[in-house]
Design an enzyme around this catalytic site. Structure first.
Site, PDB file in Angstrom:
ATOM      1  N   HIS A 125       0.112  -2.329  13.991  1.00  0.00           N
ATOM      2  CA  HIS A 125       0.298  -1.513  12.566  1.00  0.00           C
ATOM      3  C   HIS A 125      -0.582  -2.122  11.428  1.00  0.00           C
ATOM      4  O   HIS A 125      -0.994  -1.634  10.508  1.00  0.00           O
ATOM      5  CB  HIS A 125       1.763  -1.625  12.098  1.00  0.00           C
ATOM      6  CG  HIS A 125       2.543  -0.839  13.013  1.00  0.00           C
ATOM      7  ND1 HIS A 125       3.353   0.245  12.783  1.00  0.00           N
ATOM      8  CD2 HIS A 125       2.855  -1.079  14.497  1.00  0.00           C
ATOM      9  CE1 HIS A 125       4.040   0.640  13.673  1.00  0.00           C
ATOM     10  NE2 HIS A 125       3.681  -0.242  14.777  1.00  0.00           N
TER      11      HIS A 125
ATOM     12  N   ASP B 163       4.956   1.572   6.127  1.00  0.00           N
ATOM     13  CA  ASP B 163       5.141   1.891   7.273  1.00  0.00           C
ATOM     14  C   ASP B 163       6.474   2.950   7.669  1.00  0.00           C
ATOM     15  O   ASP B 163       7.138   2.657   6.970  1.00  0.00           O
ATOM     16  CB  ASP B 163       5.054   0.755   8.081  1.00  0.00           C
ATOM     17  CG  ASP B 163       5.011   0.809   9.692  1.00  0.00           C
ATOM     18  OD1 ASP B 163       3.683   0.626  10.060  1.00  0.00           O
ATOM     19  OD2 ASP B 163       5.817   1.355  10.430  1.00  0.00           O
TER      20      ASP B 163
END
Ligand code: UDP
Length: 484
Positions: free
Chosen positions: A19, A126
């Protein structure tokens, strides 16, 4: 670029390399368009970001790039984690993942403090931070979700969750077609996570439900993909699921024309020049690259099967092996078949730890990629024009596999069947040998490689001025500017 100065984007990535890496690239893209960009992270991960972004000092207009990194304290103690476990890949045991996600849930107050101090105009957070939608709303700014996966995976997982097609199958191995998803995509019940098919309530399933719900209320999503790769599913997401979405990838390509090498996640465990020299001595498209991302760990018996499968294929290879901190056999090497490295001398290169993956994939000697189908790896393989052997393990990797094998037709499935958290000996050496050979040798391999090359070219064009990703990034910036 100067007209974007008033925009200030906060990027808040989940603390795992899969990520963080695309978010570093995203920061560079925003900054290159003159957007003030701040990455929010914890102290231990901050150096990773500063190394990743230092590689670009000016944008295409020659202006200085503004990327700031701000840190918040990681609540290790409050979440019951040992000190130093501030990245998903540093957990001593997989069981601590629950505590790690608990820590993620405790970051709202410190993030809000930064929102208050800095007053950014947009928050890209996120998907693992569902509460970020509410945090942004408190400050009256749009929250965009970053999933780090494909449109295809988002659409497919929504259909599987919503229509529960696995309920109509009599066994785990009986394939079903994912209902309502264009393309008659097949998968098996075994490849659906237990918490979905058995309707289990646990921390992960609760988090994912909250994440879906927060996405519905969010301003939209940013996707690391390009339109030409999955037009049907990009349209599906926008029209059927009804959310705004901007595709701005492949993000890894933003480092291509860079004078310095891009730092991706960690220092490589091999001297990059040595690695490139090794590849330089090989024929074009002859080497298989084998790597399963930053989190997956195989047990010794599975590692042995991989070694034997590669050896039996007779092909040359680079194989990246991760061993956990908890494995006291790190130095013992008893996961390798007897005499393996001597036999493979010059033919196979084992990298223990972290590989300079993009550098390797982009080398002309590499002809195929054995991947766990993490989205970054999948897209990096596509951007390099490579056919793949797909070996999904968990998360949304099984969906990415279907995109590669059934939609794009640039991959051979190794036959991984089960969604697992800790990886056992599930794939035998014969299956590995067969899949790798099918990817590298023969007419079908050539056809897959040709299709992959076309996609790589489209990926490159998407990022050029006027290309689909470049235009979408500008459209997003314009829309955010008009908002602010
Ligand atoms: N990566 C790398 N070297 C390695 C392993 C991984 O550079 O030895 C990078 C890879 O290029 C990709 C990321 O780490 O950008 C892994 O992300 P992915 O989504 O593929 O998988 P995850 O690690 O999230 O399972």
């Amino acid at each position: 670029a100067s007209q974007n100065r008033e925009l200030h984007v906060f990027l808040f990535p989940f603390m795992a390399h899969g990520h963080m890496i695309p978010v570093s690239d995203m920061a560079k893209l925003f900054a290159a368009q003159g957007v003030k960009t701040t990455i929010i992270t914890n102290t231990l991960n901050a150096p990773t970001f500063s190394k990743a972004i230092r590689s670009r000092k000016t944008n295409s207009c020659g202006c200085g790039i503004e990327i700031e990194i701000k840190t918040i304290k990681f609540p290790s103690q409050e979440a019951g984690l040992p000190e130093g476990c501030e990245n998903l890949d540093s957990l001593p045991t997989p069981e601590l993942a629950g505590n790690f996600f608990k820590a993620m849930g405790l970051l709202q107050a410190p993030l809000e403090q930064l929102l208050l101090e800095d007053q950014p105009t947009c928050l890209v957070a996120d998907m693992f931070f569902p509460w970020a939608t509410d945090a942004a709303a408190k400050f009256g700014i749009p929250r965009l979700v970053f999933h780090g996966t494909s449109f295809f995976a988002l659409a497919a997982s929504d259909c599987v969750w919503r229509y529960e097609p696995f309920k109509n199958t009599s066994s785990d191995s009986e394939p079903f077609v994912i209902p309502n998803l264009p393309g008659l995509i097949r998968m098996t019940r075994a490849q659906v996570p237990d918490f979905i098919k058995d309707n289990i309530e646990n921390d992960l399933s609760r988090l994912l439900k909250q994440s879906k719900e927060a996405e519905v209320r969010s301003y939209g999503i940013v996707v690391n993909s390009f339109y030409e790769l999955e037009p049907v599913y990009a349209d599906y997401y926008r029209k059927v699921l009804g959310k705004k979405a901007w595709h701005i990838g492949p993000l890894s390509l933003c480092n291509r024309d860079n004078e310095e090498k891009a730092y991706r996640g960690k220092e490589a465990s091999i001297d990059e020049h040595e690695c490139l020299k090794w590849l330089d001595s090989k024929k074009p498209n002859s080497v298989v690259y084998v790597c399963f991302g930053s989190v997956v760990k195989f047990n010794n018996s599975q590692l042995k099967d991989i070694a034997l499968g590669l050896e039996a294929s007779g092909l040359e290879f680079i194989w990246v092996v991760r061993k956990g901190k908890d494995d006291d056999d790190v130095g013992k090497e008893d996961w390798l078949p007897e005499g393996f490295e001597e036999r493979m001398e010059g033919k196979g290169l084992i990298i223990r730890g972290w590989a300079p993956q993009v550098l390797i994939l982009d080398h002309g000697a590499v002809g195929g990629f054995v991947t766990h189908c993490g989205w970054n790896s999948t897209l990096e393989g596509i951007a390099a024009g490579l056919p793949m052997v797909t070996w999904p393990v968990a998360a949304e990797q099984f969906y990415n596999e279907k995109l590669v094998t059934q939609v794009l037709k640039i991959g051979v499935a190794v036959g991984a069947q089960k969604w697992v958290r800790v990886v056992g000996d599930s794939v035998k050496k014969e299956a590995i040998e067969k899949a790798v050979t099918q990817m590298m040798v023969g007419e079908e391999a050539e056809e897959m490689r040709n299709r992959a090359r076309v996609l790589a070219e489209q990926a490159r064009r998407a990022n050029e001025k006027g290309g689909s990703s470049h235009s979408d990034l500008n459209a997003l910036i314009e829309e955010l500017s008009s908002q602010s």
